[in-house]
Design an enzyme around this catalytic site. Structure first.
Site, PDB file in Angstrom:
ATOM      1  CG  HIS A 216     -24.173  -2.360  -0.914  1.00 32.42           C
ATOM      2  ND1 HIS A 216     -23.979  -3.415  -1.939  1.00 32.42           N
ATOM      3  CD2 HIS A 216     -23.146  -1.575  -1.470  1.00 32.42           C
ATOM      4  CE1 HIS A 216     -22.654  -3.320  -2.478  1.00 32.42           C
ATOM      5  NE2 HIS A 216     -22.545  -2.122  -2.131  1.00 32.42           N
ATOM      6  CB  SER A 220     -25.959   3.802  -6.464  1.00 32.08           C
ATOM      7  OG  SER A 220     -25.162   2.775  -5.950  1.00 32.08           O
ATOM      8  CE  LYS A 244     -18.374   4.582 -16.657  1.00 31.34           C
ATOM      9  NZ  LYS A 244     -19.850   4.929 -16.886  1.00 31.34           N
ATOM     10  CG  ASP A 245     -15.473   1.034 -10.236  1.00 31.73           C
ATOM     11  OD1 ASP A 245     -15.817   2.083 -10.581  1.00 31.73           O
ATOM     12  OD2 ASP A 245     -16.063   0.359  -9.285  1.00 31.73           O
ATOM     13  CD  GLU A 288       0.914  18.548   3.537  1.00 31.37           C
ATOM     14  OE1 GLU A 288       0.972  17.432   3.093  1.00 31.37           O
ATOM     15  OE2 GLU A 288       1.726  19.389   3.174  1.00 31.37           O
TER      16      GLU A 288
END
Length: 426
Positions: A216, A220, A244-245, A288
């Site tokens: 922040h 971005s 959108k998220d 894994e």
């Protein structure tokens, strides 16, 4: 006398709280009106998805810890009791077990997006470094969590991986003894791993907060890899990207739920439903799936390095494998300085784009495939080729940055988004 800050929220309760503790104003600034580039694609969903999975893992892990017994004589049975006798225990455990895989899926895609679009470049180097630290903490947490069910693969995986530290000269044996709490993987080991598995997610959460705070401050990145040049290049985070998220989260939850309810054991190993037995070694010990690429790098070093024309060994094969495995993560820390191109996004870097798609991505899948196979030919050779490709991707970036001729950049984010002319940015 200090005056309370003015708040303009419609809800009187929220308004009253915010005047005394402006947390809602801060949240609105950081996640409401926060300006974000207007050209995010769905690759930018995966950061929010990773945060969602982290919270899910912490909450489900707390409930599991209420019923788990960290004792070698009772750990396996306590997990079975969670599955059979605890109300909704089977679902909580399947969410937690498959959530680890979901976490790595979204984080690996998140890392790929960061590399492809150059999100590690200035001024975002610290964001990237925090991200690599998060990856390391995830790996440590996941490894210790895999040991807790105390099945065959848990026990032998812990034995093999912790033994790797014995390859470190001078202090290696002491590190292994410290990890074990004795002279073999036993009850003290399980107690240590349980305590650390419970603690590390909260450390991880703290680093995520730093990661987001740094994001922040620097702002971005975006698919074009250019900085916003005005209000026409940005949108408020809410409601555009929250919507959108939420859409991306809905699709992800369908994918997640399909494993939890229809294929809960698909990503695990069947040997882990056998209680741990130090006297019976599994035919093929594998970690894994999300560790397989790094496990393949570990096994790909099958030769020792010594002084020419002498019998003096400087680095034996075991130590070489350990150094290569840890080096595959350590090299991510210096990626912002290895890539010297002034252009961020692979959209405008023709050589780099194909270098990512034809070298880095195939090497990751080759290593994942080889890591899940026995240590024999041709799998060792595939792992060695994947290892060479993986390290070559990073080590040749300085050369690519010098010889590559980038394409012209748009003058602003708004131009290509709104259909304007793609004039060269200055």
């Amino acid at each position: 006398m200090a005056h309370a800050p003015q708040s303009n929220f419609e809800n009187p309760v929220v308004n009253w709280i915010d005047q005394r503790l402006p947390i809602f104003t801060m949240m609105n600034k950081e996640y409401g009106s926060f300006p974000t580039p207007r050209n995010f694609n769905y690759f930018w969903n995966f950061g929010a998805l990773a945060m969602f999975v982290l919270v899910t893992m912490i909450v489900s892990g707390i409930f599991l810890a209420m019923h788990y017994t960290n004792n070698t004589a009772m750990a396996f049975d306590s997990v079975e009791r969670i599955m059979r006798d605890v109300n909704w225990g089977w679902m909580i455990r399947y969410i937690h077990a498959n959530g680890a895989s979901m976490f790595f899926i979204v984080v690996y895609i998140h890392i790929f997006r960061g590399i492809y679009y150059g999100s590690y470049k200035a001024p975002r180097e610290l964001i990237w470094i925090f991200g690599v630290i998060i990856l390391l903490l995830m790996m440590g947490t996941a490894f210790m969590g895999y040991v807790l069910p105390w099945g065959q693969m848990s026990f032998w995986g812990a034995t093999v991986i912790t033994n790797l530290f014995s390859a470190i000269p001078v202090v290696g044996e002491s590190i292994v003894t410290l990890l074990w709490g004795g002279f073999s993987v036993d009850n003290p080991t399980l107690n240590r791993f349980f305590a650390l598995h419970y603690l590390l997610p909260f450390v991880l959460l703290a680093v995520v907060v730093l990661h987001v705070a740094a994001l922040h401050i620097a702002g971005s990145n975006n698919p074009l890899g250019i900085e916003p040049k005005g209000p026409q290049d940005t949108l408020p985070f809410h409601p555009y990207y929250t919507t959108k998220d939420i859409f991306g989260l809905t699709i992800f939850l369908i994918f997640f739920a399909s494993f939890v309810f229809f294929a809960p054991n698909m990503l695990g190993h069947p040997d882990n439903y056998i209680p741990a037995d130090p006297l019976v070694t599994p035919a093929h010990i594998v970690p894994e799936w999300y560790f397989l690429p790094f496990y393949a790098i570990l096994r790909s070093i099958t030769f020792s390095i010594g002084l020419p024309f002498t019998d003096v060994v400087l680095i034996d094969a075991k130590l070489g494998g350990v150094l290569a495995m840890f080096g595959s993560i350590a090299i991510l820390f210096v990626l912002p300085w290895l890539d010297n191109s002034p252009v961020r996004s692979a959209r405008f870097r023709p050589i780099f784009r194909w270098w990512v798609l034809l070298c880095l991505v195939p090497s990751f899948f080759m290593l994942g495939y080889a890591g899940g196979k026995p240590a024999e030919q041709p799998y060792v050779l595939i792992g060695q080729l994947g290892t060479v490709m993986y390290f070559a991707f990073f080590l040749l970036l300085p050369i690519i940055g010098r010889i590559e001729k980038p394409l012209p950049l748009p003058a602003s984010i708004a131009n290509p988004v709104l259909g304007g002319n793609a004039a060269t940015a200055k």
